[in-house]
Design a protein around this motif. Structure first.
Motif, PDB file in Angstrom:
ATOM      1  N   LEU A  54       1.138  -1.536  -0.311  1.00 45.87           N
ATOM      2  CA  LEU A  54       0.221  -0.318  -0.259  1.00 45.87           C
ATOM      3  C   LEU A  54       0.905   0.997   0.159  1.00 45.87           C
ATOM      4  N   HIS A  55       0.981   2.068  -1.115  1.00 44.15           N
ATOM      5  CA  HIS A  55       1.605   3.459  -0.762  1.00 44.15           C
ATOM      6  C   HIS A  55       0.239   4.363   0.239  1.00 44.15           C
ATOM      7  N   ASP A  56       0.227   4.713   0.954  1.00 39.64           N
ATOM      8  CA  ASP A  56      -0.763   5.711   1.099  1.00 39.64           C
ATOM      9  C   ASP A  56       0.132   7.262   1.575  1.00 39.64           C
ATOM     10  N   VAL A  57      -0.501   7.525   1.070  1.00 39.64           N
ATOM     11  CA  VAL A  57       0.003   8.756   0.220  1.00 39.64           C
ATOM     12  C   VAL A  57      -0.253  10.127   0.605  1.00 39.64           C
ATOM     13  N   ASN A  58      -1.687  10.040   1.826  1.00 37.59           N
ATOM     14  CA  ASN A  58      -1.533  11.323   2.318  1.00 37.59           C
ATOM     15  C   ASN A  58      -1.713  11.162   4.071  1.00 37.59           C
ATOM     16  N   GLY A  59      -1.135   9.622   3.898  1.00 35.40           N
ATOM     17  CA  GLY A  59      -0.280   9.377   5.679  1.00 35.40           C
ATOM     18  C   GLY A  59      -1.585   9.292   6.769  1.00 35.40           C
ATOM     19  N   ASP A  60      -2.748   9.305   6.327  1.00 32.88           N
ATOM     20  CA  ASP A  60      -3.829   8.894   6.999  1.00 32.88           C
ATOM     21  C   ASP A  60      -4.641   7.619   7.701  1.00 32.88           C
ATOM     22  N   LEU A  61      -3.129   6.575   7.459  1.00 37.86           N
ATOM     23  CA  LEU A  61      -3.611   5.470   8.195  1.00 37.86           C
ATOM     24  C   LEU A  61      -4.865   4.452   7.534  1.00 37.86           C
ATOM     25  N   LYS A  62      -5.471   5.257   6.323  1.00 34.87           N
ATOM     26  CA  LYS A  62      -6.445   4.724   6.539  1.00 34.87           C
ATOM     27  C   LYS A  62      -6.536   4.553   4.682  1.00 34.87           C
ATOM     28  N   PHE A  63      -6.720   3.597   3.951  1.00 36.05           N
ATOM     29  CA  PHE A  63      -7.309   3.561   2.445  1.00 36.05           C
ATOM     30  C   PHE A  63      -7.876   4.736   2.206  1.00 36.05           C
ATOM     31  N   SER A  64      -7.578   5.753   1.122  1.00 38.20           N
ATOM     32  CA  SER A  64      -8.632   6.716   0.501  1.00 38.20           C
ATOM     33  C   SER A  64      -8.499   6.019  -1.308  1.00 38.20           C
ATOM     34  N   ALA A  65      -9.512   5.574  -1.152  1.00 40.38           N
ATOM     35  CA  ALA A  65      -9.480   4.783  -3.346  1.00 40.38           C
ATOM     36  C   ALA A  65      -9.258   6.194  -4.040  1.00 40.38           C
ATOM     37  N   SER A  66      -9.375   7.780  -3.943  1.00 39.21           N
ATOM     38  CA  SER A  66      -9.039   8.189  -4.807  1.00 39.21           C
ATOM     39  C   SER A  66      -7.041   9.069  -4.273  1.00 39.21           C
ATOM     40  N   SER A  67      -6.781   8.331  -3.619  1.00 38.08           N
ATOM     41  CA  SER A  67      -5.616   9.301  -3.875  1.00 38.08           C
ATOM     42  C   SER A  67      -4.392   7.848  -3.559  1.00 38.08           C
ATOM     43  N   ASP A  68      -4.837   6.730  -2.419  1.00 41.35           N
ATOM     44  CA  ASP A  68      -3.769   5.732  -2.303  1.00 41.35           C
ATOM     45  C   ASP A  68      -3.646   4.310  -3.856  1.00 41.35           C
ATOM     46  N   GLY A  69      -2.410   4.292  -3.383  1.00 45.07           N
ATOM     47  CA  GLY A  69      -1.999   2.639  -4.844  1.00 45.07           C
ATOM     48  C   GLY A  69      -1.504   1.528  -4.021  1.00 45.07           C
ATOM     49  N   VAL A  70      -2.113   0.395  -4.436  1.00 45.06           N
ATOM     50  CA  VAL A  70      -1.809  -0.661  -3.880  1.00 45.06           C
ATOM     51  C   VAL A  70      -0.909  -1.413  -5.613  1.00 45.06           C
ATOM     52  N   GLY A  71      -1.181  -2.634  -4.546  1.00 41.25           N
ATOM     53  CA  GLY A  71       0.271  -3.526  -5.357  1.00 41.25           C
ATOM     54  C   GLY A  71       0.445  -5.278  -4.738  1.00 41.25           C
ATOM     55  N   PHE A  72       0.360  -5.542  -5.684  1.00 40.60           N
ATOM     56  CA  PHE A  72       0.510  -7.139  -5.562  1.00 40.60           C
ATOM     57  C   PHE A  72       1.237  -8.289  -6.178  1.00 40.60           C
ATOM     58  N   SER A  73       2.098  -9.127  -5.635  1.00 44.19           N
ATOM     59  CA  SER A  73       3.096  -9.659  -6.109  1.00 44.19           C
ATOM     60  C   SER A  73       2.047 -10.394  -7.726  1.00 44.19           C
ATOM     61  N   ASN A  74       2.747 -10.386  -8.887  1.00 43.56           N
ATOM     62  CA  ASN A  74       2.955 -11.098 -10.375  1.00 43.56           C
ATOM     63  C   ASN A  74       2.072  -9.719 -10.579  1.00 43.56           C
ATOM     64  N   ASN A  75       1.585  -8.851 -10.089  1.00 38.73           N
ATOM     65  CA  ASN A  75       1.252  -7.455 -10.804  1.00 38.73           C
ATOM     66  C   ASN A  75       0.006  -8.379 -11.395  1.00 38.73           C
ATOM     67  N   PRO A  76      -1.164  -8.911 -10.909  1.00 42.97           N
ATOM     68  CA  PRO A  76      -2.646  -8.866 -11.425  1.00 42.97           C
ATOM     69  C   PRO A  76      -3.147  -7.734 -12.036  1.00 42.97           C
ATOM     70  N   LYS A  77      -3.781  -7.653 -12.997  1.00 38.19           N
ATOM     71  CA  LYS A  77      -5.213  -6.673 -13.043  1.00 38.19           C
ATOM     72  C   LYS A  77      -5.867  -6.571 -12.160  1.00 38.19           C
ATOM     73  N   LEU A  78      -6.247  -5.747 -12.086  1.00 39.33           N
ATOM     74  CA  LEU A  78      -7.233  -5.439 -10.740  1.00 39.33           C
ATOM     75  C   LEU A  78      -8.315  -4.438 -10.816  1.00 39.33           C
ATOM     76  N   GLY A  79      -8.878  -4.824 -10.412  1.00 35.14           N
ATOM     77  CA  GLY A  79     -10.430  -4.107 -10.503  1.00 35.14           C
ATOM     78  C   GLY A  79     -10.992  -3.651  -9.345  1.00 35.14           C
ATOM     79  N   LEU A  80     -12.079  -3.225  -8.828  1.00 35.58           N
ATOM     80  CA  LEU A  80     -12.701  -2.402  -7.125  1.00 35.58           C
ATOM     81  C   LEU A  80     -12.030  -3.879  -6.394  1.00 35.58           C
ATOM     82  N   GLY A  81     -12.206  -4.970  -6.622  1.00 34.73           N
ATOM     83  CA  GLY A  81     -12.019  -6.471  -5.788  1.00 34.73           C
ATOM     84  C   GLY A  81     -10.555  -6.508  -5.331  1.00 34.73           C
ATOM     85  N   GLU A  82     -10.255  -7.211  -4.249  1.00 35.01           N
ATOM     86  CA  GLU A  82      -8.973  -7.916  -4.239  1.00 35.01           C
ATOM     87  C   GLU A  82      -8.664  -9.161  -5.351  1.00 35.01           C
ATOM     88  N   PRO A  83      -7.469  -9.130  -5.636  1.00 31.81           N
ATOM     89  CA  PRO A  83      -7.225  -9.806  -6.364  1.00 31.81           C
ATOM     90  C   PRO A  83      -7.556 -11.751  -5.618  1.00 31.81           C
TER      91      PRO A  83
END
Length: 174
Positions: free
Chosen positions: A110-139
């Motif tokens: 998780l890249h927590d851009v605003n440092g608020d310790l909560k996921f913000s879909a409008s600003s934060d980034g996420v990534g996973f091993s093997n770089n799967p294509k993501l939608g709105l749900g978990e891979p």
């Protein structure tokens, strides 16, 4: 609960952060408390997580290691390891994780851009091993599992940010 709501809930659960790790060294090239596990001559097994595709260099990073059990993946209290640190101002971002053994694992970032310790879909980034294509749900866990080998292996992870109705890498990062 529909699959989009379930996936969004899992992503929000994944990104519930605790206080940032005090004293984590932020050096160009390799960062994190377990850096020695990826040093030349280290026996491993270890994963050098190479995080790419940052929207900016603000906030913090949370890297979580999971085993190969579907019921544990992205669930609170079920991670094997958790590393938190600030995003360095420049340079490549490699985070070393000493792995408990030679077996299958998944890594979530998780890249927590605003440092608020909560996921913000409008600003934060996420990534996973093997770089799967993501939608709105978990891979699916099967898409993010990798098999650890003896020694040190590099696991590239490209961050995904909200774009339209899903999460995708920034232009040119995939």
């Amino acid at each position: 609960m529909n699959s989009i709501a379930r996936g969004a809930s899992a992503l929000i659960l994944f990104v519930s952060l605790g206080p940032a790790q005090a004293g984590a060294q932020l050096r160009e090239g390799s960062i994190a408390p377990e850096t020695r596990a990826c040093a030349p001559g280290a026996a491993g097994p270890a994963a050098r997580v190479r995080i790419q595709g940052f929207k900016n260099r603000q906030g913090g990073l949370l890297v979580r290691l999971y085993g190969d059990r579907r019921e544990d993946f992205l669930r609170a209290g079920r991670k094997l390891k958790r590393i938190e640190l600030r995003v360095p101002a420049r340079g490549e971002v490699d985070v070393c994780i000493a792995l408990p053994g030679v077996r299958r694992y998944a890594i979530a970032v998780l890249h927590d851009v605003n440092g608020d310790l909560k996921f913000s879909a409008s600003s934060d980034g996420v990534g996973f091993s093997n770089n799967p294509k993501l939608g709105l749900g978990e891979p699916a866990l099967s898409k993010v599992l990798f098999t650890a080998r003896p020694g040190i292996q590099t696991i590239p992870i490209i961050l995904n940010y909200r774009r339209g109705l899903g999460l995708r890498p920034l232009a040119g990062d995939r």
